[in-house]
Enzyme design. Structure first.
Site, short mmCIF file in Angstrom:
data_model
loop_
_atom_site.label_atom_id
_atom_site.label_comp_id
_atom_site.label_asym_id
_atom_site.label_seq_id
_atom_site.Cartn_x
_atom_site.Cartn_y
_atom_site.Cartn_z
CG ASP A 164 -1.86 -1.20 1.25
OD1 ASP A 164 -2.14 -1.76 0.18
OD2 ASP A 164 -2.28 -1.59 2.35
CG ASP A 185 -3.03 -4.84 -3.06
OD1 ASP A 185 -3.04 -5.41 -4.17
OD2 ASP A 185 -3.51 -5.35 -2.04
#
Length: 343
Positions: A164, A185
């Site tokens: 992230d 991600d």
């Protein structure tokens, strides 16, 4: 009141309209910068030769609901700070001299909304020539930068973490010539963002995903567009997986190294999202752009289909992207030009 004639009523309505209109004009003027070419200069220098030693102190010095541009010039150094740009402080530019020597660093894991080294909540923010990193490592969520303000632009920045890395949360955003690195991600969120000329580097060794876009409804005008970018890495990675059911990501005219897994896209173990996610590619090239084994539910875009994603129209960029200021006010009545500051 019973004896008031129609002309009195009309006069009252006109007066009320004028008062309301004047009030709206005052409020609008208070929110809009007066001169987009001139900014108030605040200098941050760890060596004590600036106005502040810490970046957060300079941000705190910007008045709430400011109506002038503020340019915070960060001198080279490594700034170990957890920085927040509050929602009530728009029109700030945070600028280093080079991303390689102007570094904001933090080391924290936890929630994606809480762990960022730099959190931007304000609108009309510009970040340039900075490295923004979270050095926590591979053990959990560790956001380097969260962008939750509208109309934010980033130029020549390096954004580094593992999971992230960039929470591209909400609002309209523009990234130009940035380097973004992570393993899982590492570009995520539900913003409407254009990444132009950016370098995405995957640290995934197995099957990490570069993007996790969070669009939840077909009525949301959000998504990530990567235009003229470059993808490299050390192992194997998907282009994206759907955090939201209507996740939308488009790669156009982008170089893809062999780090990209041949099927390209992952459904995050939810086949239902194959019907609603929108994943497209247009004129991409390189060994990772081979379409022969792509998942059937992704899209190979025609020129007409790709056209809406090849300009800044999706983010409305022509209406809010602003040039760098050319004049700087160090104090009331004193003007410094760019040339003066570089000397």
């Amino acid at each position: 009141m019973a004896g008031m004639n129609i002309y009195s009523h009309a006069n009252i309505v006109i007066v009320l309209f004028e008062v309301v209109f004047a009030s709206l004009m005052v409020n609008a003027a208070a929110k809009a910068p007066i001169d987009m070419s001139t900014a108030i200069l605040l200098r941050v220098d760890q060596a004590g030769h600036g106005d502040f030693n810490k970046i957060q102190d300079a941000i705190d010095a910007v008045p709430s609901n400011n109506s002038e541009l503020y340019f915070i010039l960060v001198k080279p150094g490594t700034y170990r700070e957890k920085i927040v740009v509050p929602a009530d402080k728009p029109f700030i530019t945070l600028s280093g001299t080079r991303a390689s020597n102007t570094i904001i660093t933090w080391n924290e894991s936890g929630g994606i909304f809480d762990s960022a080294a730099l959190t931007v909540l304000a609108s009309d923010f510009v970040g340039q020539y900075l490295t923004i990193q979270n050095t926590f490592g591979t053990g959990g969520r560790a956001v380097a930068m969260r962008v939750s303000g509208d109309r934010a632009a980033f130029y020549g920045c390096r954004i580094l973490s593992y999971q992230d890395t960039l929470l591209d949360d909400t609002g309209k955003h523009y990234f130009k010539n940035c380097y973004i690195e992570g393993g899982t991600d590492f570009i995520c969120g539900n913003a409407s963002s254009l990444y132009e000329g950016c370098h995405l580097h995957s640290l995934s060794t197995k099957s990490g995903s570069i993007t996790a876009q969070h669009r939840n409804s077909p009525s949301e005008n959000t998504g990530f567009i990567f235009l003229g970018c470059k993808i490299t890495g050390i192992g194997a990675a998907f282009l994206g997986r759907p955090w939201g059911a209507f996740s939308r990501v488009v790669f156009a005219q982008t170089y893809m190294s062999n780090v990209i897994i041949p099927q390209g896209w992952d459904d995050w173990q939810d086949p239902r999202k194959q019907r609603t996610a929108y994943y497209g590619e247009y004129k991409c090239y390189g060994p990772g752009a081979d379409a022969s084994k792509r998942v059937q539910w992704s899209h190979r875009l025609s020129q007409n289909e790709a056209a809406p994603f090849l300009t800044k129209d999706m983010i409305g960029g022509t209406g809010w992207l602003r040039p760098a200021p050319t004049n700087f006010k160090r104090r009331p009545g004193s003007i410094a030009t760019v040339a003066d500051e570089n000397n």
